[in-house]
Design a protein around this motif. Structure first.
Motif, mmCIF file in Angstrom:
data_model
loop_
_atom_site.group_PDB
_atom_site.id
_atom_site.type_symbol
_atom_site.label_atom_id
_atom_site.label_comp_id
_atom_site.label_asym_id
_atom_site.label_seq_id
_atom_site.Cartn_x
_atom_site.Cartn_y
_atom_site.Cartn_z
ATOM 1 N N THR A 348 0.807 -1.222 0.000
ATOM 2 C CA THR A 348 0.000 0.000 0.000
ATOM 3 C C THR A 348 0.841 1.273 0.000
ATOM 4 O O THR A 348 0.358 2.326 -0.411
ATOM 5 N N GLY A 349 2.062 1.196 0.512
ATOM 6 C CA GLY A 349 2.905 2.387 0.646
ATOM 7 C C GLY A 349 2.594 3.203 1.876
ATOM 8 O O GLY A 349 3.130 4.304 2.046
ATOM 9 N N ALA A 350 1.743 2.697 2.769
ATOM 10 C CA ALA A 350 1.319 3.447 3.955
ATOM 11 C C ALA A 350 2.354 3.319 5.064
ATOM 12 O O ALA A 350 2.172 2.569 6.029
ATOM 13 N N THR A 351 3.453 4.054 4.942
ATOM 14 C CA THR A 351 4.500 4.064 5.956
ATOM 15 C C THR A 351 4.957 5.486 6.208
ATOM 16 O O THR A 351 4.920 6.337 5.308
ATOM 17 N N ASP A 352 5.420 5.747 7.428
ATOM 18 C CA ASP A 352 5.934 7.070 7.770
ATOM 19 C C ASP A 352 7.381 7.265 7.339
ATOM 20 O O ASP A 352 7.895 8.381 7.438
ATOM 21 N N MET A 353 8.053 6.228 6.909
ATOM 22 C CA MET A 353 9.433 6.364 6.441
ATOM 23 C C MET A 353 9.419 6.964 5.042
ATOM 24 O O MET A 353 8.928 6.352 4.085
ATOM 25 N N ARG A 453 19.990 5.548 16.630
ATOM 26 C CA ARG A 453 19.681 4.122 16.499
ATOM 27 C C ARG A 453 18.693 3.641 17.563
ATOM 28 O O ARG A 453 18.149 2.546 17.445
ATOM 29 N N THR A 454 18.486 4.434 18.601
ATOM 30 C CA THR A 454 17.509 4.072 19.628
ATOM 31 C C THR A 454 16.662 5.298 19.969
ATOM 32 O O THR A 454 17.030 6.427 19.650
ATOM 33 N N GLY A 455 15.540 5.033 20.617
ATOM 34 C CA GLY A 455 14.633 6.112 20.947
ATOM 35 C C GLY A 455 13.521 6.230 19.917
ATOM 36 O O GLY A 455 13.583 5.651 18.833
ATOM 37 N N HIS A 456 12.491 7.012 20.232
ATOM 38 C CA HIS A 456 11.293 7.051 19.390
ATOM 39 C C HIS A 456 11.546 7.731 18.052
ATOM 40 O O HIS A 456 10.775 7.547 17.105
ATOM 41 N N ARG A 457 12.608 8.542 17.933
ATOM 42 C CA ARG A 457 12.910 9.210 16.653
ATOM 43 C C ARG A 457 13.980 8.468 15.858
ATOM 44 O O ARG A 457 14.374 8.911 14.788
ATOM 45 N N ALA A 458 14.449 7.357 16.356
ATOM 46 C CA ALA A 458 15.489 6.608 15.652
ATOM 47 C C ALA A 458 14.982 6.112 14.296
ATOM 48 O O ALA A 458 13.878 5.585 14.197
ATOM 49 N N CYS A 459 15.810 6.301 13.276
ATOM 50 C CA CYS A 459 15.451 5.799 11.948
ATOM 51 C C CYS A 459 15.415 4.268 11.983
ATOM 52 O O CYS A 459 16.378 3.631 12.416
#
Length: 515
Positions: A348-353, A453-459
């Motif tokens: 679907t492409g429904a991703t926040d990345m 690499r960690t935490g809620h904003r980690a890619c």
């Protein structure tokens, strides 16, 4: 009915009037057989652009056969008598037409070859399988190249083919004094983007293609993808126009920007010729010859021309050799024991990345993504997430208009997912989100930070990169091309490792990464 000597089978990716299957064809005693069957869109959940590409090209080729005066038996997908599978349809038509023998240019797919062999055996008919002249290298020649080698590498195979066929050679040496110009072909676009890129060679659907589009939208309404922008070349004439346009307009900058990405621009400086090549609307020799001629005429730099030719004379021939010398076992390989499911949002492409959202959106809209988007965005995420490689393979085979198994399977299982343990590529291609940040501006508008690499904003790419190295640390320790990466992961403390693992577990559970 006059006695039929040979029924010449033409598959959907064999649309070449000069194919070996037509050698010795006699319109008085022979006939051509083609069939559109639902099986080819359902054995994987084929996207609408891919199905439309095959059907439109087949129907135009049927017209070309008729214009050439070759008797044709063509079963349409929407015919009430359609049996639904290639084998069942061939069996039914053999019973009706009663040919003395079957002739076919060697199929590209193992599955299809086995089905046709089984029908011939059941029918008690001789099956004449002829060499596919479309390729530079036969399967036997590739097997001879591979025999006795401890390891296979495309680069050495490619050099052999350059020498053998005299491509980009000068007095027995590679043009420009080196075989490979990759170092000159890895630039990203500047902050202002790619600028005014030459338009893609698009083709307005004619009546035949419009009928196909309507059929696909109706018959495969629940399949992924859209057909609003369908403009692929579906005839030999259109394919030649597309080749001419690429050579003149985009080849000069192809090499320099072949690894670059830009949001909302799927076409850039790529050739968009792979579907026409794989359906045999173009011959690779004429494509390579046109590219080399552009260099000789001073119309394109050597680095661009060499990089483009390497994709065709090198990679394309190499993956076919791998496929046919390793099947059917190759399809089941899973060297990394990956077992996760492919995320549902790949369909679907429904991703926040941002990078994945862009690559998936254009894939579903056009049935196309360039090789970096396939290897280092969609493929990279699936590899580091640990998706079962057969699921990744099925997705790639389903969504791209140029996807036929002989080329898609080794590129996916081998090059992208490292499921063959290093046969196709000498190392797994893994990277953090910083690679994507370096090659595109996607990260600027993404909610995730590639530096974390960690935490809620980690890619998620960055988290999964470190998690991948930790999970496969022992396996990769002896790979000389992975030494530095493994050393870096060894420096992580226990607390850092645990934090990465917890974040990776959240990603696998779907708590991040989708809208």
């Amino acid at each position: 009915m006059a006695e039929l000597r040979n029924l010449v089978i033409v598959l959907g990716d064999q649309l070449d009037l000069d194919a070996s299957g037509f050698d010795g064809f006699d319109a008085a005693t022979d006939a051509v057989w083609m069939a559109e069957v639902v099986e080819e869109s359902t054995h994987v959940w084929s996207s609408k652009p891919r199905t439309a590409m095959f059907l439109a090209a087949m129907r135009h080729f049927a017209l070309a056969l008729q214009a050439a005066g070759r008797p044709l038996h063509h079963m349409l997908l929407d015919d009430a008598a359609n049996c639904g599978t290639l084998a069942a349809q061939l069996q039914a038509d053999i019973a009706r037409l009663r040919p003395a023998g079957l002739v076919i240019t060697a199929p590209g797919d193992w599955r299809v070859l086995q089905a046709i062999k089984a029908v011939a055996q059941t029918s008690g008919l001789p099956l004449d399988i002829r060499e596919d002249r479309h390729f530079y290298v036969t399967v036997r020649e590739f097997a001879a190249h591979a025999k006795g080698r401890k390891s296979l590498r495309m680069e050495y195979f490619y050099r052999e083919q350059r020498q053998r066929h005299g491509v980009l050679m000068q007095d027995g040496q590679p043009e420009g004094g080196q075989w490979n110009f990759d170092a000159d072909n890895r630039e990203a676009f500047g902050a202002d983007g790619p600028g005014e890129v030459p338009a893609r060679a698009g083709f307005e659907p004619d009546a035949v293609t419009r009928d196909v589009i309507a059929l696909v939208n109706s018959r495969f309404a629940d399949h992924p993808g859209q057909l609003d922008s369908f403009a692929w070349p579906v005839t030999r004439e259109q394919a030649l126009q597309a080749l001419e346009g690429f050579i003149a307009q985009r080849l000069p900058r192809f090499g320099r920007y072949q690894d670059a990405m830009w949001p909302g621009d799927p076409w850039l400086y790529h050739s968009h010729l792979s579907a026409a090549l794989n359906l045999k609307l173009l011959n690779p020799r004429e494509v390579v010859t046109a590219a080399e001629a552009a260099y000789r005429a001073g119309q394109a730099p050597l680095a661009s021309v060499e990089g483009f030719i390497r994709q065709i004379l090198g990679w394309r021939e190499y993956v076919r050799g791998i496929y046919w010398t390793r099947m059917p076992r190759y399809a089941d390989l899973n060297a990394l024991d990956a077992c996760e499911d492919l995320p549902a949002w790949y369909w679907t492409g429904a991703t926040d990345m941002a990078c994945l959202r862009d690559a998936l959106a254009q894939t579903l809209a056009h049935g196309y993504a360039n090789h970096i988007q396939r290897l280092m965005v969609t493929g990279l995420f699936a590899l580091m997430l640990g998706v079962a490689p057969q699921q990744v393979h099925s997705w790639y085979l389903a969504v791209y208009v140029d996807a036929v198994e002989w080329v898609e399977l080794p590129n996916t299982l081998g090059m992208s997912q490292y499921a063959d343990g290093g046969l196709m590529g000498s190392k797994p291609y893994v990277a953090t989100g910083k690679y994507i940040q370096r090659m595109s501006p996607h990260c600027q508008d993404c909610r995730y930070d590639p530096a974390q690499r960690t935490g809620h904003r980690a890619c998620p790419f960055t988290t999964l990169y470190w998690d991948f190295l930790m999970r496969h640390e022992a396996r990769l320790a002896n790979n000389p091309r992975m030494v530095l990466q493994v050393k870096n992961v060894a420096r992580l403390s226990d607390e850092q490792r645990q934090a990465v693992q917890e974040r990776a577990a959240q990603i696998r559970c779907g708590h991040v990464g989708h809208g």
